[in-house]
Scaffold this motif. Structure first.
Motif, PDB file in Angstrom:
ATOM      1  N   PHE A  52      44.396   1.883   8.486  1.00 33.81           N
ATOM      2  CA  PHE A  52      43.902   0.608   9.000  1.00 33.81           C
ATOM      3  C   PHE A  52      42.485   0.766   9.524  1.00 33.81           C
ATOM      4  N   ARG A  53      41.713  -0.298   9.421  1.00 37.95           N
ATOM      5  CA  ARG A  53      40.505  -0.466  10.233  1.00 37.95           C
ATOM      6  C   ARG A  53      40.553  -1.874  10.779  1.00 37.95           C
ATOM      7  N   ILE A  54      40.314  -2.018  12.058  1.00 44.67           N
ATOM      8  CA  ILE A  54      40.458  -3.327  12.688  1.00 44.67           C
ATOM      9  C   ILE A  54      39.167  -3.683  13.411  1.00 44.67           C
ATOM     10  N   GLY A  84      24.973   9.346  -5.274  1.00 48.58           N
ATOM     11  CA  GLY A  84      26.095   8.604  -4.698  1.00 48.58           C
ATOM     12  C   GLY A  84      27.363   8.791  -5.511  1.00 48.58           C
ATOM     13  N   ASP A  85      28.184   7.734  -5.555  1.00 47.53           N
ATOM     14  CA  ASP A  85      29.487   7.849  -6.216  1.00 47.53           C
ATOM     15  C   ASP A  85      29.359   8.142  -7.708  1.00 47.53           C
ATOM     16  N   SER A  86      28.234   7.863  -8.303  1.00 50.75           N
ATOM     17  CA  SER A  86      28.104   8.211  -9.722  1.00 50.75           C
ATOM     18  C   SER A  86      28.051   9.735  -9.875  1.00 50.75           C
ATOM     19  N   VAL A 123      18.130  -3.017  -9.752  1.00 50.12           N
ATOM     20  CA  VAL A 123      18.962  -4.059 -10.361  1.00 50.12           C
ATOM     21  C   VAL A 123      20.393  -3.905  -9.876  1.00 50.12           C
ATOM     22  N   GLU A 124      20.971  -5.021  -9.449  1.00 53.11           N
ATOM     23  CA  GLU A 124      22.338  -5.013  -8.931  1.00 53.11           C
ATOM     24  C   GLU A 124      23.132  -6.137  -9.600  1.00 53.11           C
ATOM     25  N   HIS A 125      24.256  -5.729 -10.163  1.00 51.72           N
ATOM     26  CA  HIS A 125      25.140  -6.648 -10.879  1.00 51.72           C
ATOM     27  C   HIS A 125      25.654  -7.790  -9.960  1.00 51.72           C
ATOM     28  N   GLN A 176      22.002  -7.129 -14.490  1.00 54.21           N
ATOM     29  CA  GLN A 176      22.662  -5.937 -14.970  1.00 54.21           C
ATOM     30  C   GLN A 176      21.735  -5.134 -15.877  1.00 54.21           C
ATOM     31  N   MET A 177      21.819  -3.817 -15.732  1.00 52.22           N
ATOM     32  CA  MET A 177      21.128  -2.972 -16.699  1.00 52.22           C
ATOM     33  C   MET A 177      22.095  -2.837 -17.874  1.00 52.22           C
ATOM     34  N   ILE A 178      21.684  -3.298 -19.058  1.00 58.44           N
ATOM     35  CA  ILE A 178      22.650  -3.330 -20.164  1.00 58.44           C
ATOM     36  C   ILE A 178      22.477  -2.178 -21.159  1.00 58.44           C
ATOM     37  N   GLY A 218      32.068   9.793   1.759  1.00 60.92           N
ATOM     38  CA  GLY A 218      31.567   9.355   0.453  1.00 60.92           C
ATOM     39  C   GLY A 218      30.185   8.726   0.500  1.00 60.92           C
ATOM     40  N   GLY A 219      30.053   7.639   1.216  1.00 59.76           N
ATOM     41  CA  GLY A 219      28.780   6.930   1.294  1.00 59.76           C
ATOM     42  C   GLY A 219      27.707   7.773   1.969  1.00 59.76           C
ATOM     43  N   ASN A 220      28.096   8.496   3.000  1.00 62.92           N
ATOM     44  CA  ASN A 220      27.128   9.331   3.722  1.00 62.92           C
ATOM     45  C   ASN A 220      26.523  10.396   2.802  1.00 62.92           C
ATOM     46  N   SER A 262      30.501  -1.542   8.794  1.00 64.84           N
ATOM     47  CA  SER A 262      30.932  -1.557   7.394  1.00 64.84           C
ATOM     48  C   SER A 262      29.778  -1.917   6.467  1.00 64.84           C
ATOM     49  N   GLN A 263      29.965  -1.595   5.177  1.00 68.03           N
ATOM     50  CA  GLN A 263      28.893  -1.809   4.193  1.00 68.03           C
ATOM     51  C   GLN A 263      28.448  -3.267   4.151  1.00 68.03           C
ATOM     52  N   SER A 264      29.395  -4.174   4.387  1.00 67.58           N
ATOM     53  CA  SER A 264      29.043  -5.599   4.302  1.00 67.58           C
ATOM     54  C   SER A 264      28.025  -5.987   5.379  1.00 67.58           C
ATOM     55  N   PRO A 275      34.067  -4.506   3.068  1.00 68.21           N
ATOM     56  CA  PRO A 275      33.579  -3.586   4.117  1.00 68.21           C
ATOM     57  C   PRO A 275      33.439  -2.130   3.653  1.00 68.21           C
ATOM     58  N   ARG A 276      34.404  -1.577   2.946  1.00 71.19           N
ATOM     59  CA  ARG A 276      34.455  -0.168   2.490  1.00 71.19           C
ATOM     60  C   ARG A 276      33.922   0.822   3.529  1.00 71.19           C
ATOM     61  N   ALA A 277      32.835   1.573   3.186  1.00 73.57           N
ATOM     62  CA  ALA A 277      32.379   2.609   4.118  1.00 73.57           C
ATOM     63  C   ALA A 277      32.082   2.011   5.484  1.00 73.57           C
ATOM     64  N   ALA A 278      32.512   2.688   6.527  1.00 76.27           N
ATOM     65  CA  ALA A 278      32.171   2.216   7.877  1.00 76.27           C
ATOM     66  C   ALA A 278      31.781   3.372   8.783  1.00 76.27           C
ATOM     67  N   GLN A 279      32.340   4.556   8.499  1.00 72.12           N
ATOM     68  CA  GLN A 279      32.012   5.682   9.377  1.00 72.12           C
ATOM     69  C   GLN A 279      30.673   6.269   8.936  1.00 72.12           C
ATOM     70  N   ILE A 280      29.686   6.059   9.767  1.00 70.03           N
ATOM     71  CA  ILE A 280      28.328   6.504   9.446  1.00 70.03           C
ATOM     72  C   ILE A 280      28.043   7.736  10.295  1.00 70.03           C
TER      73      ILE A 280
HETATM   74  C1  LIG Z   1      38.665   1.931   1.531  1.00 69.09           C
HETATM   75  C2  LIG Z   1      37.410   2.760   1.513  1.00 69.09           C
HETATM   76  C3  LIG Z   1      36.882   3.239   2.697  1.00 69.09           C
HETATM   77  C4  LIG Z   1      35.728   4.019   2.683  1.00 69.09           C
HETATM   78  N1  LIG Z   1      35.229   4.473   3.873  1.00 69.09           N
HETATM   79  C5  LIG Z   1      34.103   5.236   3.894  1.00 69.09           C
HETATM   80  C6  LIG Z   1      33.517   5.637   5.127  1.00 69.09           C
HETATM   81  O1  LIG Z   1      34.019   5.333   6.216  1.00 69.09           O
HETATM   82  N2  LIG Z   1      32.352   6.369   5.082  1.00 69.09           N
HETATM   83  C7  LIG Z   1      31.766   6.709   3.884  1.00 69.09           C
HETATM   84  O2  LIG Z   1      30.719   7.355   3.897  1.00 69.09           O
HETATM   85  N3  LIG Z   1      32.290   6.322   2.709  1.00 69.09           N
HETATM   86  C8  LIG Z   1      33.438   5.586   2.674  1.00 69.09           C
HETATM   87  N4  LIG Z   1      33.930   5.144   1.492  1.00 69.09           N
HETATM   88  C9  LIG Z   1      33.228   5.505   0.244  1.00 69.09           C
HETATM   89  C10 LIG Z   1      32.040   4.580   0.016  1.00 69.09           C
HETATM   90  O3  LIG Z   1      32.477   3.248  -0.023  1.00 69.09           O
HETATM   91  C11 LIG Z   1      31.349   4.947  -1.288  1.00 69.09           C
HETATM   92  O4  LIG Z   1      31.077   6.317  -1.313  1.00 69.09           O
HETATM   93  C12 LIG Z   1      30.019   4.173  -1.416  1.00 69.09           C
HETATM   94  O5  LIG Z   1      30.257   2.792  -1.513  1.00 69.09           O
HETATM   95  C13 LIG Z   1      29.254   4.626  -2.656  1.00 69.09           C
HETATM   96  O6  LIG Z   1      28.097   3.860  -2.761  1.00 69.09           O
HETATM   97  P1  LIG Z   1      27.294   3.786  -4.127  1.00 69.09           P
HETATM   98  O7  LIG Z   1      26.134   2.917  -3.838  1.00 69.09           O
HETATM   99  O8  LIG Z   1      27.103   5.154  -4.671  1.00 69.09           O
HETATM  100  O9  LIG Z   1      28.304   3.093  -5.155  1.00 69.09           O
HETATM  101  P2  LIG Z   1      28.910   1.625  -5.133  1.00 69.09           P
HETATM  102  O10 LIG Z   1      29.097   1.166  -3.736  1.00 69.09           O
HETATM  103  O11 LIG Z   1      30.094   1.664  -6.025  1.00 69.09           O
HETATM  104  O12 LIG Z   1      27.775   0.734  -5.773  1.00 69.09           O
HETATM  105  C14 LIG Z   1      27.424   0.791  -7.121  1.00 69.09           C
HETATM  106  C15 LIG Z   1      26.737  -0.524  -7.441  1.00 69.09           C
HETATM  107  O13 LIG Z   1      26.177  -0.449  -8.738  1.00 69.09           O
HETATM  108  C16 LIG Z   1      26.284  -1.721  -9.332  1.00 69.09           C
HETATM  109  N5  LIG Z   1      26.190  -1.520 -10.791  1.00 69.09           N
HETATM  110  C17 LIG Z   1      26.965  -0.737 -11.565  1.00 69.09           C
HETATM  111  N6  LIG Z   1      26.539  -0.747 -12.833  1.00 69.09           N
HETATM  112  C18 LIG Z   1      25.457  -1.568 -12.862  1.00 69.09           C
HETATM  113  C19 LIG Z   1      24.570  -1.991 -13.893  1.00 69.09           C
HETATM  114  N7  LIG Z   1      24.704  -1.547 -15.148  1.00 69.09           N
HETATM  115  N8  LIG Z   1      23.579  -2.852 -13.588  1.00 69.09           N
HETATM  116  C20 LIG Z   1      23.416  -3.306 -12.315  1.00 69.09           C
HETATM  117  N9  LIG Z   1      24.224  -2.933 -11.299  1.00 69.09           N
HETATM  118  C21 LIG Z   1      25.230  -2.071 -11.567  1.00 69.09           C
HETATM  119  C22 LIG Z   1      27.639  -2.232  -8.874  1.00 69.09           C
HETATM  120  O14 LIG Z   1      27.704  -3.641  -8.946  1.00 69.09           O
HETATM  121  C23 LIG Z   1      27.701  -1.706  -7.452  1.00 69.09           C
HETATM  122  O15 LIG Z   1      27.279  -2.645  -6.494  1.00 69.09           O
HETATM  123  C24 LIG Z   1      35.096   4.348   1.467  1.00 69.09           C
HETATM  124  C25 LIG Z   1      35.621   3.870   0.264  1.00 69.09           C
HETATM  125  C26 LIG Z   1      36.769   3.089   0.280  1.00 69.09           C
HETATM  126  C27 LIG Z   1      37.313   2.577  -1.019  1.00 69.09           C
END
Ligand SMILES: Cc1cc2nc3c(=O)[nH]c(=O)nc-3n(C[C@H](O)[C@H](O)[C@H](O)COP(=O)(O)OP(=O)(O)OC[C@H]3O[C@@H](n4cnc5c(N)ncnc54)[C@H](O)[C@@H]3O)c2cc1C
Length: 487
Positions: free
Chosen positions: A229-231, A306-308, A35-37, A139-141, A319-321, A115-117, A45-50
């Motif tokens: 910057f990232r371009i 992941g980020d949680s 489930v994705e909100h 959403q998971m509520i 971070g993403g890696n 990038s993530q996008s 774009p956020r993460a890009a370096q893989i």
């Molecule tokens: C500017 C910038 C540059 C970065 N560059 C890099 C990089 O080059 N390489 C790298 O590895 N990392 C990079 N990162 C870090 C990377 O973006 C994060 O570590 C990564 O996005 C984490 O992914 P995730 O899926 O754990 O969390 P998120 O991407 O935060 O995704 C969590 C998802 O959960 C969803 N969600 C939350 N709660 C609920 C709910 N209750 N119900 C349903 N959906 C829910 C949200 O909508 C969201 O889409 C960068 C970050 C930033 C800000």
């Protein structure tokens, strides 16, 4: 939506880590429900370096090549990571001159920039092909857990329709502000939050300022701001992330509060070093720079990934890696337990293995942040910067945390080394689905497992065994054990 959905694994959050989890679970034969909100995959774009390790994981599930192809449409690959006073101005340092120089022998895969996008739709497609069910705008509520699983309520954002999901296990891939983590009362530990940062997405013809340089990440360090910057190709769009303003010794780290469009434009001009290029601000994203790790990665049937589980500053691109590594470590273990091939105790090893590595990686990102951009934090102490390869490929589960991947030599708890077996086939291509035994030519044990002979002295030496010994490799490509009696 049916009123009750039953599934082995519920994944909360369908961004980089949730989508990777679904893809990897599918690869190991486990059905998941995500489930994705948001209404679709990442828009920012956020993460890009893989890293090479993430590409190795993608290679296992068959998306490495498409990721590589798409990455080349978005960024010139093999760029530098460097620091400047401004894009038009003085260069300060090259941290990495070429993203792949000197590391190609370590892996069949290369580091890429995508990038993530652009990446997430590729992972989404593969996750669906492998049987994952994805629900966007959902959403998971709430959730409850009992001895045999998790019951969650989900709601569609637009229709308001609700449903109950009953799962044996749940993965909380719900990001840095994880509500699941909060609800479980799991605290974050570490360096806290040190900046209210912004990412400013812009359009403008900045190509001439690159002056032919191939730059993947450009850190900007000047008296007005610190950030990067990232371009993107064709050098008419990108982003500037800003994490501090003003005097580097006593910076203002609350960049986001009250930031206006004109303020964004002023920051861009200061970072570009010129103010005569027409610039359009497309979007501004607010986020916090922090370096924290969850005190626990598991609460009974619920796992943080992941980020949680760990949030780090984007210095090093870890971070993403790190989240994708969590997903891989967890996916095969869940599969083995759900499929009755292992006892549930196997799941205890997720936190035991991933939490120390997550914490180490958070600290490494923090150290890069302090040394590259925030020296004012140095007085609070930071860990010595480890070699990038130790963090990206040399993380290990044997208590040492890290070492250079060329030194691990098949030691239990480390990533099984890459050696080319033929033009396009690496030792790593032998792993990824099941336990595999690599045996020296004179090993005379017996096993039900798939056995591959290590026929050359080069292979035996890469895996640190004699011709009588064998190495047992796990489905995630980590060495389980080695020796004459193995397995
Ligand atoms: C500017 C910038 C540059 C970065 N560059 C890099 C990089 O080059 N390489 C790298 O590895 N990392 C990079 N990162 C870090 C990377 O973006 C994060 O570590 C990564 O996005 C984490 O992914 P995730 O899926 O754990 O969390 P998120 O991407 O935060 O995704 C969590 C998802 O959960 C969803 N969600 C939350 N709660 C609920 C709910 N209750 N119900 C349903 N959906 C829910 C949200 O909508 C969201 O889409 C960068 C970050 C930033 C800000």
């Amino acid at each position: 939506m049916p009123n009750t959905i039953e599934v082995p694994v519920l994944v909360v959050g369908g961004s980089l880590v949730g989508m990777s989890s679904a893809m990897l679970l599918g690869h190991y034969g486990v059905r998941s429900f995500v489930v994705e909100h948001h209404r679709g995959t990442a828009i920012h774009p956020r993460a890009a370096q893989i890293t090479q390790r993430t590409m190795e994981i993608f290679r296992t599930v068959g998306v490495e090549q498409i990721v590589k192809r798409k990455s080349a449409e978005q960024f010139v690959q093999d760029g530098a990571i460097m620091g400047v006073e401004s894009l038009a101005g003085k260069e300060i340092a090259y941290y990495i001159a070429n993203l792949n120089d000197g590391i190609r022998d370590l892996s069949p895969c290369e580091r890429v920039f995508i990038s993530q996008s652009l990446l997430e739709p590729l992972l989404k497609q593969r996750a669906e092909e492998l049987g994952a069910e994805l629900r966007f705008a959902t959403q998971m509520i709430s959730f409850e857990q009992d001895a045999t699983g998790v019951t969650a309520q989900i709601r569609h954002r637009d229709s308001g329709e609700t449903a109950t999901v009953r799962a044996r296990y749940m993965i909380a891939a719900d990001g840095a502000h994880s509500r699941v983590r909060e609800r479980l009362g799991i605290p974050m530990r570490g360096r806290g939050v040190f900046s209210n940062s912004v990412t400013i997405y812009f359009r403008g013809d900045v190509g001439p300022l690159l002056r032919g340089r191939n730059l993947s990440v450009i850190y900007v360090i000047n008296p007005v701001l610190r950030g990067f910057f990232r371009i993107e190709i064709p050098f008419t769009s990108g982003f500037l992330a800003v994490i501090a303003l003003g005097d580097p010794a006593h910076p203002n780290t609350d960049v986001s509060t009250g930031l206006t469009d004109q303020g964004c434009l002023d920051l861009l001009h200061a970072a570009l070093g010129v103010d005569d290029i027409p610039i359009k601000i497309e979007d501004v994203m607010r986020w916090q720079s922090e370096a924290n790790t969850a005190a626990r990665f598991r609460e009974e049937n619920i796992f943080l990934a992941g980020d949680s589980a760990h949030v780090m500053p984007p210095y090093g691109g870890f971070g993403g890696n790190t989240g994708v590594q969590d997903a891989q470590n967890l996916a095969w273990k869940l599969a083995w337990v759900l499929q009755g091939k292992a006892s549930p105790e196997l799941l205890d090893t997720y936190e035991r293995e991933r939490r120390p590595v997550g914490e180490f990686t958070v600290e490494q990102a923090y150290s890069r942040y302090v040394t590259r951009t925030a020296p004012y934090l140095a007085s609070k102490g930071f860990q010595p910067v480890a070699h990038d390869m130790n963090v990206e490929l040399g993380y290990c589960y044997d208590g040492r945390l890290h070492e250079h991947p060329s030194e691990s030599k098949g030691r239990p708890g480390t990533r099984a080394p890459h050696v080319w077996l033929s033009e396009n086939c690496s030792t790593l291509d032998l792993f990824g689905r099941d336990f595999v035994l690599l045996a020296g030519p004179d090993w005379n044990g017996t096993t039900n497992l798939q056995v591959h002979k290590l026929a050359t002295p080069e292979l035996l030496s890469a895996y640190g065994i004699t011709s009588r010994e064998a190495v047992l490799v796990r489905p995630d490509g980590f060495v389980e054990r080695r020796g004459t009696g193995c397995p």
